[in-house]
Design a protein around this motif. Structure first.
Motif, PDB file in Angstrom:
ATOM      1  N   VAL A   1      13.883 -22.608  36.526  1.00 52.17           N
ATOM      2  CA  VAL A   1      12.752 -23.496  36.737  1.00 52.17           C
ATOM      3  C   VAL A   1      12.211 -23.301  38.148  1.00 52.17           C
ATOM      4  O   VAL A   1      12.966 -23.325  39.113  1.00 52.17           O
ATOM      5  N   GLN A   2      10.900 -23.128  38.259  1.00 52.25           N
ATOM      6  CA  GLN A   2      10.277 -22.957  39.562  1.00 52.25           C
ATOM      7  C   GLN A   2       8.973 -23.726  39.638  1.00 52.25           C
ATOM      8  O   GLN A   2       8.276 -23.899  38.634  1.00 52.25           O
ATOM      9  N   LEU A   3       8.649 -24.180  40.840  1.00 48.48           N
ATOM     10  CA  LEU A   3       7.371 -24.813  41.130  1.00 48.48           C
ATOM     11  C   LEU A   3       6.758 -24.085  42.310  1.00 48.48           C
ATOM     12  O   LEU A   3       7.433 -23.843  43.314  1.00 48.48           O
ATOM     13  N   VAL A   4       5.466 -23.736  42.207  1.00 46.98           N
ATOM     14  CA  VAL A   4       4.795 -23.001  43.274  1.00 46.98           C
ATOM     15  C   VAL A   4       3.478 -23.701  43.598  1.00 46.98           C
ATOM     16  O   VAL A   4       2.574 -23.754  42.766  1.00 46.98           O
ATOM     17  N   GLU A   5       3.388 -24.239  44.827  1.00 47.74           N
ATOM     18  CA  GLU A   5       2.181 -24.957  45.237  1.00 47.74           C
ATOM     19  C   GLU A   5       1.115 -24.009  45.777  1.00 47.74           C
ATOM     20  O   GLU A   5       1.422 -22.942  46.302  1.00 47.74           O
ATOM     21  N   SER A   6      -0.131 -24.456  45.672  1.00 44.72           N
ATOM     22  CA  SER A   6      -1.259 -23.757  46.275  1.00 44.72           C
ATOM     23  C   SER A   6      -2.368 -24.765  46.547  1.00 44.72           C
ATOM     24  O   SER A   6      -2.312 -25.897  46.066  1.00 44.72           O
TER      25      SER A   6
ATOM     26  N   CYS B   1       0.186 -27.100  41.493  1.00 44.29           N
ATOM     27  CA  CYS B   1       1.602 -26.723  41.459  1.00 44.29           C
ATOM     28  C   CYS B   1       1.858 -26.056  40.117  1.00 44.29           C
ATOM     29  O   CYS B   1       1.835 -26.733  39.081  1.00 44.29           O
ATOM     30  N   ALA B   2       2.060 -24.771  40.150  1.00 45.76           N
ATOM     31  CA  ALA B   2       2.300 -24.028  38.918  1.00 45.76           C
ATOM     32  C   ALA B   2       3.765 -24.145  38.523  1.00 45.76           C
ATOM     33  O   ALA B   2       4.657 -23.911  39.342  1.00 45.76           O
ATOM     34  N   ALA B   3       3.978 -24.513  37.270  1.00 42.16           N
ATOM     35  CA  ALA B   3       5.332 -24.663  36.760  1.00 42.16           C
ATOM     36  C   ALA B   3       5.647 -23.508  35.823  1.00 42.16           C
ATOM     37  O   ALA B   3       4.743 -22.828  35.330  1.00 42.16           O
TER      38      ALA B   3
ATOM     39  N   GLY C   1       6.207 -25.862  49.220  1.00 42.11           N
ATOM     40  CA  GLY C   1       5.326 -26.619  50.101  1.00 42.11           C
ATOM     41  C   GLY C   1       4.039 -25.891  50.425  1.00 42.11           C
ATOM     42  O   GLY C   1       3.982 -24.657  50.446  1.00 42.11           O
ATOM     43  N   THR C   2       2.991 -26.671  50.675  1.00 46.59           N
ATOM     44  CA  THR C   2       1.717 -26.130  51.116  1.00 46.59           C
ATOM     45  C   THR C   2       1.173 -27.046  52.214  1.00 46.59           C
ATOM     46  O   THR C   2       1.230 -28.267  52.101  1.00 46.59           O
ATOM     47  N   GLN C   3       0.662 -26.466  53.285  1.00 47.92           N
ATOM     48  CA  GLN C   3       0.247 -27.227  54.458  1.00 47.92           C
ATOM     49  C   GLN C   3      -1.166 -27.768  54.293  1.00 47.92           C
ATOM     50  O   GLN C   3      -2.084 -27.034  53.894  1.00 47.92           O
ATOM     51  N   VAL C   4      -1.322 -29.045  54.615  1.00 48.35           N
ATOM     52  CA  VAL C   4      -2.639 -29.685  54.659  1.00 48.35           C
ATOM     53  C   VAL C   4      -2.862 -30.193  56.087  1.00 48.35           C
ATOM     54  O   VAL C   4      -2.027 -30.934  56.616  1.00 48.35           O
ATOM     55  N   THR C   5      -3.962 -29.788  56.686  1.00 46.50           N
ATOM     56  CA  THR C   5      -4.299 -30.211  58.041  1.00 46.50           C
ATOM     57  C   THR C   5      -5.699 -30.817  58.043  1.00 46.50           C
ATOM     58  O   THR C   5      -6.647 -30.181  57.582  1.00 46.50           O
TER      59      THR C   5
END
Length: 129
Positions: free
Chosen positions: A2-7, A22-24, A122-126
């Motif tokens: 199982v993986q989760l990948v944020e963008s 978040c792609a599952a 994680g994905t950074q939001v600024t």
């Protein structure tokens, strides 16, 4: 596995918007969530979604601005993508954002870090003022 990948993270000015995804890898989940962590602070639950009831939770600071939504096949009980629409962003929203899943019903879908079994990177939001 199982993986989760944020963008979808990035830099925006206050008042702007971003949409995180978040792609599952396609699996069932009891509860889905977005967390965030700012430097020097604890990881904070931003929004959760109980897949069976579609009940949502939002932390007070994002209510009315953020929306959690899944691309979820409820008939097959399979998650494909978890989204977080973030509008009217504020500098205090600046953080690393993580998606997470509770696969086993460990908790009651409250935003407790320890209840979630799978995490994205994680994905950074600024947000600048």
């Amino acid at each position: 596995q199982v993986q989760l990948v944020e963008s979808g993270g990035g830099s925006v000015q206050a008042g702007g918007y971003l949409r995180l995804s978040c792609a599952a890898s396609g699996y069932t989940a009891y509860c889905l969530a977005w967390f965030r962590q700012a430097p020097g602070k604890e990881r904070e639950g931003v929004a959760t979604l109980h897949t069976a009831t579609q009940r949502t939770y939002y932390t007070d600071s994002v209510k009315g601005r953020f929306t959690i939504s899944p691309d979820y096949d409820y008939r097959k009980n399979i998650l494909y993508t978890l989204n977080l629409q973030m509008n009217n962003l504020k500098p205090e929203d600046t953080a690393m954002y993580y998606c997470a899943a509770d696969l086993f019903g460990t908790g009651d879908c409250s935003p407790n870090v320890g209840d979630f079994n799978v995490w994205g990177q994680g994905t950074q939001v600024t947000v600048s003022s």
